[in-house]
Design a protein around this motif. Sequence first.
Motif, PDB file in Angstrom:
ATOM      1  N   GLY A  24       0.810  -1.222   0.000  1.00 47.02           N
ATOM      2  CA  GLY A  24       0.000   0.000   0.000  1.00 47.02           C
ATOM      3  C   GLY A  24       0.839   1.265   0.000  1.00 47.02           C
ATOM      4  N   ASN A  25       2.064   1.193  -0.485  1.00 44.90           N
ATOM      5  CA  ASN A  25       2.976   2.340  -0.515  1.00 44.90           C
ATOM      6  C   ASN A  25       2.658   3.204  -1.742  1.00 44.90           C
ATOM      7  OD1 ASN A  25       5.198   4.117  -0.725  1.00 44.90           O
ATOM      8  ND2 ASN A  25       6.571   2.613   0.217  1.00 44.90           N
ATOM      9  N   LYS A  26       1.887   4.280  -1.538  1.00 41.60           N
ATOM     10  CA  LYS A  26       1.464   5.146  -2.648  1.00 41.60           C
ATOM     11  C   LYS A  26       2.637   5.917  -3.245  1.00 41.60           C
ATOM     12  CE  LYS A  26      -2.998   4.354  -2.570  1.00 41.60           C
ATOM     13  NZ  LYS A  26      -3.713   3.766  -3.720  1.00 41.60           N
ATOM     14  N   LEU A  58       0.609  11.098 -11.593  1.00 42.75           N
ATOM     15  CA  LEU A  58       0.086  12.391 -11.173  1.00 42.75           C
ATOM     16  C   LEU A  58      -1.105  12.219 -10.220  1.00 42.75           C
ATOM     17  CD1 LEU A  58       0.227  15.476 -11.535  1.00 42.75           C
ATOM     18  CD2 LEU A  58      -1.350  15.241 -13.467  1.00 42.75           C
ATOM     19  N   SER A  59      -2.014  11.310 -10.572  1.00 41.85           N
ATOM     20  CA  SER A  59      -3.181  11.061  -9.722  1.00 41.85           C
ATOM     21  C   SER A  59      -2.768  10.541  -8.345  1.00 41.85           C
ATOM     22  CB  SER A  59      -4.104  10.054 -10.411  1.00 41.85           C
ATOM     23  OG  SER A  59      -5.164   9.682  -9.576  1.00 41.85           O
ATOM     24  N   THR A  60      -1.785   9.641  -8.327  1.00 41.81           N
ATOM     25  CA  THR A  60      -1.338   9.067  -7.048  1.00 41.81           C
ATOM     26  C   THR A  60      -0.650  10.122  -6.181  1.00 41.81           C
ATOM     27  OG1 THR A  60      -0.993   6.965  -8.211  1.00 41.81           O
ATOM     28  CG2 THR A  60      -0.054   7.172  -6.015  1.00 41.81           C
ATOM     29  N   TYR A  61       0.208  10.954  -6.795  1.00 42.21           N
ATOM     30  CA  TYR A  61       0.867  12.022  -6.025  1.00 42.21           C
ATOM     31  C   TYR A  61      -0.152  13.016  -5.475  1.00 42.21           C
ATOM     32  CZ  TYR A  61       5.722  10.848  -7.170  1.00 42.21           C
ATOM     33  OH  TYR A  61       6.944  10.242  -7.244  1.00 42.21           O
ATOM     34  N   ASN A  62      -1.185  13.317  -6.252  1.00 40.79           N
ATOM     35  CA  ASN A  62      -2.226  14.223  -5.768  1.00 40.79           C
ATOM     36  C   ASN A  62      -2.977  13.629  -4.583  1.00 40.79           C
ATOM     37  OD1 ASN A  62      -2.026  16.581  -7.379  1.00 40.79           O
ATOM     38  ND2 ASN A  62      -2.909  15.482  -9.128  1.00 40.79           N
ATOM     39  N   GLN A  63      -3.183  12.296  -4.614  1.00 44.46           N
ATOM     40  CA  GLN A  63      -3.882  11.636  -3.502  1.00 44.46           C
ATOM     41  C   GLN A  63      -3.122  11.800  -2.187  1.00 44.46           C
ATOM     42  OE1 GLN A  63      -4.697   7.523  -4.363  1.00 44.46           O
ATOM     43  NE2 GLN A  63      -5.811   7.980  -6.248  1.00 44.46           N
ATOM     44  N   ILE A  64      -1.797  11.681  -2.267  1.00 38.90           N
ATOM     45  CA  ILE A  64      -0.996  11.778  -1.034  1.00 38.90           C
ATOM     46  C   ILE A  64      -0.469  13.191  -0.803  1.00 38.90           C
ATOM     47  CG2 ILE A  64      -0.337   9.349  -1.119  1.00 38.90           C
ATOM     48  CD1 ILE A  64       2.280  10.111  -2.358  1.00 38.90           C
ATOM     49  N   LYS A  65      -0.857  14.154  -1.696  1.00 40.92           N
ATOM     50  CA  LYS A  65      -0.494  15.563  -1.554  1.00 40.92           C
ATOM     51  C   LYS A  65       1.020  15.759  -1.504  1.00 40.92           C
ATOM     52  CE  LYS A  65      -4.842  16.642   0.779  1.00 40.92           C
ATOM     53  NZ  LYS A  65      -5.502  17.191   1.985  1.00 40.92           N
ATOM     54  N   ASP A  66       1.697  15.135  -2.436  1.00 39.06           N
ATOM     55  CA  ASP A  66       3.153  15.250  -2.552  1.00 39.06           C
ATOM     56  C   ASP A  66       3.457  16.286  -3.633  1.00 39.06           C
ATOM     57  OD1 ASP A  66       5.864  14.968  -2.983  1.00 39.06           O
ATOM     58  OD2 ASP A  66       5.854  12.791  -2.778  1.00 39.06           O
ATOM     59  N   LYS A  67       3.755  17.522  -3.230  1.00 40.55           N
ATOM     60  CA  LYS A  67       3.976  18.605  -4.193  1.00 40.55           C
ATOM     61  C   LYS A  67       5.200  18.347  -5.060  1.00 40.55           C
ATOM     62  CE  LYS A  67       1.784  22.420  -1.707  1.00 40.55           C
ATOM     63  NZ  LYS A  67       1.999  23.772  -1.106  1.00 40.55           N
ATOM     64  N   ALA A  99       5.106  18.075  -9.052  1.00 43.39           N
ATOM     65  CA  ALA A  99       5.936  18.961  -9.871  1.00 43.39           C
ATOM     66  C   ALA A  99       6.787  18.167 -10.854  1.00 43.39           C
ATOM     67  CB  ALA A  99       6.826  19.804  -8.960  1.00 43.39           C
ATOM     68  N   LYS A 100       7.347  17.041 -10.391  1.00 45.75           N
ATOM     69  CA  LYS A 100       8.191  16.216 -11.256  1.00 45.75           C
ATOM     70  C   LYS A 100       7.381  15.628 -12.405  1.00 45.75           C
ATOM     71  CE  LYS A 100      11.889  14.145 -12.585  1.00 45.75           C
ATOM     72  NZ  LYS A 100      12.981  14.934 -13.184  1.00 45.75           N
ATOM     73  N   ILE A 101       6.137  15.190 -12.125  1.00 48.07           N
ATOM     74  CA  ILE A 101       5.315  14.597 -13.182  1.00 48.07           C
ATOM     75  C   ILE A 101       4.913  15.657 -14.208  1.00 48.07           C
ATOM     76  CG2 ILE A 101       3.162  13.393 -13.675  1.00 48.07           C
ATOM     77  CD1 ILE A 101       5.367  11.740 -12.289  1.00 48.07           C
ATOM     78  N   TYR A 102       4.588  16.879 -13.735  1.00 47.59           N
ATOM     79  CA  TYR A 102       4.284  17.950 -14.693  1.00 47.59           C
ATOM     80  C   TYR A 102       5.499  18.254 -15.565  1.00 47.59           C
ATOM     81  CZ  TYR A 102      -0.370  19.292 -13.078  1.00 47.59           C
ATOM     82  OH  TYR A 102      -1.709  19.315 -12.813  1.00 47.59           O
ATOM     83  N   GLU A 103       6.689  18.177 -14.971  1.00 46.62           N
ATOM     84  CA  GLU A 103       7.912  18.373 -15.752  1.00 46.62           C
ATOM     85  C   GLU A 103       8.050  17.263 -16.813  1.00 46.62           C
ATOM     86  OE1 GLU A 103      12.759  18.786 -15.068  1.00 46.62           O
ATOM     87  OE2 GLU A 103      11.406  18.508 -13.353  1.00 46.62           O
TER      88      GLU A 103
END
Length: 549
Positions: free
Chosen positions: A145-147, A178-187, A191-195
């Motif tokens: 379960g490591n997001k 991107l969806s997973t990072y947004n779920q855990i609120k990892d800015k 940012a890296k995925i948008y890059e």
Amino acid sequence: MTIIPAKPTLFLSALLIFLLILKTVVLAQPNKENQFQQLQLLGQQHPDSALIILKKIHSKAVQDNENLVAGISLQQMGQICYNQGHYAQALDFYLHADKIFGQENNKNLLAENMSKMGILYYYNKQADKANQLYKKALTLYKTTGNKTGQAEIFGAIGHLYEKRHQYDSSFYYQHLALSTYNQIKDKRGVAKIYENLGSIYEDLARYDSSYTCFKKSLELYRQDHNEVASIEVINNIGDILRKTGKYEPGIQQSRLAYTLSLQTNNLYQLAASCRDLGKGYQLLRQMDSAYHYLELSRKYSLEVYSKESLNQTAFLQVLYDMDKKSDEIIRLNNIRKTNQIVTISVITIVVLLIVLGLVTFSRQRLKIKDQRVLSEQNQAIFEAQHGLMELELKNKQLEEESLKQQLELKSKELSAHTLNLIKNNQLLESMRNTLQDMVKEDKRDQKKQMQQIVHQINQSFNHEQHWKEFTIAFEQVHQRFFDKLKQHTNDLTSTDIRLISLLKVNLDSKDIASLLGISSDSLRVARYRLRKKLNIQQGENLSTFIQAL
């Protein structure tokens, strides 16, 4: 992430960090996680020093049986070797760490290690192996379960597909990340995925989308105070503006990146921003400025190369010293093991010689006794076997006599059954004849009753019970007779079988006709038909043929 070279003015600070970390290692503080984080920072600036400290941590962990600490130190040594371009050495460290994490069943560390090996294989142009490791790591992260780990793997797989120009698959995995990072609120992760998305759109020449993604990435990096990543994104924005013909705004972005790079003394980004400024001024036909910045880019690139060469030299020296020290330790261990083996061998030989002497003496003394006991045992066995053989012989004789008696008894039973059948049929025959004479008389009162008696007697001729008893006794005396008979023909009626059975027991024709309830003429016809069914040639006696079966 790009490695940040140390500022010359911060050398004393870096040295202080090195001494503090070394003190932490010596004192063996329990906060291992913080210790390894500090070593990661040191490894970016001074990989040779970090490698030495990690080697000491690994040796101590091995002595103290701290397997996870040993595995993490191996993993970080592999990461340092990877950053320095020593892929073979890095893979060796990773594989040793992988074995330890597998033994400890730590799925998160195992997945992280697989991810790092996947990146190594990717840069070593083995994309298929990289993809396999990414998929295994993703499965482990889903199990725990490591997001954060899942998002990193999604991004890595998406980057892999991007380099293969499979952009649909790349977009799919980048959006999963991107969806997973947004779920855990990892800015930082977002940012890296948008890059990454901006880079894909740039490859597809969709510059508007690329510009939008880079702007979002830059905003998030600034919120996270990540200066190094911000500089790289600003350079990318300058590239997009230049590619879309917006030369002045592109130069402004490249100049901003240049300024930030000077403040952080980031030689890599200084070289990149100067190169971009040179390209921008060249497109504006300002050749003097273009030449100036291209020369600066070349200068910074040379400094980067020189610094990397120095770092590589120091790092190679550390690796050489480590290998040399390891070889010396192995040599000393081998000598110690050899001495132990020699000592143990000498002691073993002496003990074996003593034991051999005692055994030889004991065997000589026991040999005569064993031979005497063996002789007595053989004599006893012989006598026992002889007695068993005599007993078996007597048993066989008794069995043969019993079988003979049984056969005689069955023959007597068969003869008795046969005689009973003959007597019954003769009695019935006599009664039938008498009754038939009475029926011929004119006394009407007796005629009907006598006819009924004659009818009952006729039916009694076909009574099956006596025949069943006869057949059972016959089969017990003449075993397998009917099986042999079937080898000649299968077209036999029950009457045929009864006739054959009566012939087999040597009854004369009169008795056979009486038992079957037929006349002598009918018996001759039945014998003739039986000869044809049995394919008996003319001149061969039927009774002789049946007796031979």
